[in-house]
Design a protein around this motif. Structure first.
Motif, PDB file in Angstrom:
ATOM      1  N   ARG A   1     -11.499 -64.402 102.214  1.00 11.24           N
ATOM      2  CA  ARG A   1     -10.680 -63.627 101.291  1.00 11.24           C
ATOM      3  C   ARG A   1     -11.589 -62.915 100.306  1.00 11.24           C
ATOM      4  NH1 ARG A   1      -5.185 -66.922 100.112  1.00 11.24           N
ATOM      5  NH2 ARG A   1      -4.903 -67.687 102.225  1.00 11.24           N
ATOM      6  N   VAL A   2     -11.119 -61.779  99.843  1.00  9.22           N
ATOM      7  CA  VAL A   2     -11.924 -61.015  98.901  1.00  9.22           C
ATOM      8  C   VAL A   2     -11.921 -61.710  97.541  1.00  9.22           C
ATOM      9  CG1 VAL A   2     -11.589 -58.820 100.043  1.00  9.22           C
ATOM     10  CG2 VAL A   2      -9.953 -59.546  98.339  1.00  9.22           C
ATOM     11  N   ASN A   3     -13.052 -61.708  96.877  1.00 12.58           N
ATOM     12  CA  ASN A   3     -13.133 -62.305  95.552  1.00 12.58           C
ATOM     13  C   ASN A   3     -13.685 -61.305  94.537  1.00 12.58           C
ATOM     14  OD1 ASN A   3     -15.736 -62.174  96.345  1.00 12.58           O
ATOM     15  ND2 ASN A   3     -16.229 -64.312  95.989  1.00 12.58           N
ATOM     16  N   ALA A   4     -13.864 -60.058  94.974  1.00  7.92           N
ATOM     17  CA  ALA A   4     -14.374 -59.036  94.068  1.00  7.92           C
ATOM     18  C   ALA A   4     -13.919 -57.670  94.557  1.00  7.92           C
ATOM     19  CB  ALA A   4     -15.895 -59.089  94.013  1.00  7.92           C
ATOM     20  N   TYR A   5     -13.944 -56.703  93.667  1.00  4.64           N
ATOM     21  CA  TYR A   5     -13.606 -55.334  94.026  1.00  4.64           C
ATOM     22  C   TYR A   5     -14.686 -54.409  93.478  1.00  4.64           C
ATOM     23  CZ  TYR A   5     -11.996 -54.778  89.211  1.00  4.64           C
ATOM     24  OH  TYR A   5     -11.941 -54.718  87.855  1.00  4.64           O
ATOM     25  N   ILE A   6     -14.761 -53.211  94.031  1.00  2.00           N
ATOM     26  CA  ILE A   6     -15.765 -52.245  93.590  1.00  2.00           C
ATOM     27  C   ILE A   6     -15.051 -51.189  92.741  1.00  2.00           C
ATOM     28  CG2 ILE A   6     -17.468 -50.553  94.320  1.00  2.00           C
ATOM     29  CD1 ILE A   6     -17.792 -52.214  96.878  1.00  2.00           C
ATOM     30  N   PRO A   7     -15.298 -51.169  91.443  1.00  2.74           N
ATOM     31  CA  PRO A   7     -14.619 -50.195  90.587  1.00  2.74           C
ATOM     32  C   PRO A   7     -15.103 -48.775  90.863  1.00  2.74           C
ATOM     33  CG  PRO A   7     -16.121 -51.570  89.309  1.00  2.74           C
ATOM     34  CD  PRO A   7     -16.151 -52.074  90.704  1.00  2.74           C
ATOM     35  N   GLU A   8     -14.209 -47.817  90.665  1.00  2.42           N
ATOM     36  CA  GLU A   8     -14.519 -46.401  90.937  1.00  2.42           C
ATOM     37  C   GLU A   8     -15.414 -45.794  89.853  1.00  2.42           C
ATOM     38  OE1 GLU A   8     -12.985 -44.340  93.426  1.00  2.42           O
ATOM     39  OE2 GLU A   8     -12.123 -46.082  94.416  1.00  2.42           O
ATOM     40  N   ASP A   9     -15.189 -46.173  88.587  1.00  3.44           N
ATOM     41  CA  ASP A   9     -15.879 -45.509  87.477  1.00  3.44           C
ATOM     42  C   ASP A   9     -17.256 -46.098  87.158  1.00  3.44           C
ATOM     43  OD1 ASP A   9     -14.854 -47.898  86.657  1.00  3.44           O
ATOM     44  OD2 ASP A   9     -14.243 -47.190  84.678  1.00  3.44           O
ATOM     45  N   GLU A  10     -17.562 -47.261  87.661  1.00  5.45           N
ATOM     46  CA  GLU A  10     -18.828 -47.933  87.321  1.00  5.45           C
ATOM     47  C   GLU A  10     -19.944 -47.482  88.268  1.00  5.45           C
ATOM     48  OE1 GLU A  10     -19.306 -50.494  84.884  1.00  5.45           O
ATOM     49  OE2 GLU A  10     -17.358 -49.946  84.085  1.00  5.45           O
ATOM     50  N   HIS A  11     -20.946 -48.325  88.363  1.00  6.05           N
ATOM     51  CA  HIS A  11     -22.114 -48.029  89.189  1.00  6.05           C
ATOM     52  C   HIS A  11     -21.915 -48.409  90.646  1.00  6.05           C
ATOM     53  CE1 HIS A  11     -24.298 -47.311  85.501  1.00  6.05           C
ATOM     54  NE2 HIS A  11     -23.862 -48.467  85.044  1.00  6.05           N
ATOM     55  N   GLY A  12     -20.747 -48.895  90.986  1.00  5.29           N
ATOM     56  CA  GLY A  12     -20.495 -49.327  92.357  1.00  5.29           C
ATOM     57  C   GLY A  12     -20.831 -50.784  92.581  1.00  5.29           C
ATOM     58  N   LEU A  13     -21.070 -51.529  91.507  1.00  2.00           N
ATOM     59  CA  LEU A  13     -21.354 -52.948  91.637  1.00  2.00           C
ATOM     60  C   LEU A  13     -20.042 -53.715  91.712  1.00  2.00           C
ATOM     61  CD1 LEU A  13     -24.187 -53.236  88.979  1.00  2.00           C
ATOM     62  CD2 LEU A  13     -24.438 -53.181  91.445  1.00  2.00           C
ATOM     63  N   PRO A  14     -19.965 -54.726  92.578  1.00  3.84           N
ATOM     64  CA  PRO A  14     -18.720 -55.489  92.692  1.00  3.84           C
ATOM     65  C   PRO A  14     -18.390 -56.222  91.400  1.00  3.84           C
ATOM     66  CG  PRO A  14     -20.217 -56.012  94.488  1.00  3.84           C
ATOM     67  CD  PRO A  14     -20.971 -55.164  93.528  1.00  3.84           C
ATOM     68  N   LYS A  15     -17.103 -56.263  91.078  1.00  7.08           N
ATOM     69  CA  LYS A  15     -16.609 -56.952  89.892  1.00  7.08           C
ATOM     70  C   LYS A  15     -15.674 -58.059  90.350  1.00  7.08           C
ATOM     71  CE  LYS A  15     -15.850 -54.909  85.435  1.00  7.08           C
ATOM     72  NZ  LYS A  15     -15.177 -53.876  84.670  1.00  7.08           N
ATOM     73  N   ALA A  16     -15.850 -59.252  89.837  1.00 10.92           N
ATOM     74  CA  ALA A  16     -15.038 -60.381  90.264  1.00 10.92           C
ATOM     75  C   ALA A  16     -13.598 -60.231  89.796  1.00 10.92           C
ATOM     76  CB  ALA A  16     -15.624 -61.678  89.726  1.00 10.92           C
ATOM     77  N   TYR A  17     -12.645 -60.661  90.629  1.00 13.06           N
ATOM     78  CA  TYR A  17     -11.236 -60.630  90.248  1.00 13.06           C
ATOM     79  C   TYR A  17     -10.935 -61.669  89.183  1.00 13.06           C
ATOM     80  CZ  TYR A  17      -9.659 -57.579  94.012  1.00 13.06           C
ATOM     81  OH  TYR A  17      -9.435 -56.512  94.835  1.00 13.06           O
ATOM     82  N   GLY A  18     -11.604 -62.813  89.261  1.00 10.51           N
ATOM     83  CA  GLY A  18     -11.311 -63.898  88.319  1.00 10.51           C
ATOM     84  C   GLY A  18      -9.985 -64.534  88.667  1.00 10.51           C
TER      85      GLY A  18
END
Length: 92
Positions: free
Chosen positions: A50-67
């Motif tokens: 299951r996914v535990n992070a997403y890649i935000p559009e506005d940032e540097h493309g680094l995955p961000k945890a859902y928490g």
């Protein structure tokens, strides 16, 4: 001088078998150590990841945890669900 004609050949064959056993024993010990290292590093599972992070559009493309806001993925219904009627909503 050997007691019989084949005694010397048998003796060398016996030494060769003993050496091969020793090599096999060392290989088994090494293989067991490697397996222990592998088993300590990961666990084998048949579960779908299951996914535990997403890649935000506005940032540097680094995955961000859902928490605690991870998307919900329900499990498949079990075999006992076949006895339960599907909801039949009445038209309004």
């Amino acid at each position: 001088e050997p007691p019989t004609d084949t005694a010397e050949a048998e003796f060398f064959k016996m030494l060769q078998v003993e050496q091969q056993r020793e090599v096999d024993k060392q290989a088994a010990v090494q293989r067991k150590q490697e397996e222990e290292i592998m088993n300590s590093n990961f666990t084998r599972t048949t579960a779908e990841p299951r996914v535990n992070a997403y890649i935000p559009e506005d940032e540097h493309g680094l995955p961000k945890a859902y928490g605690s806001n991870a998307p919900f993925k329900p499990t498949l219904p079990g075999a006992t669900m076949r006895h339960i009627r599907k909801p039949n909503p009445k038209p309004i």
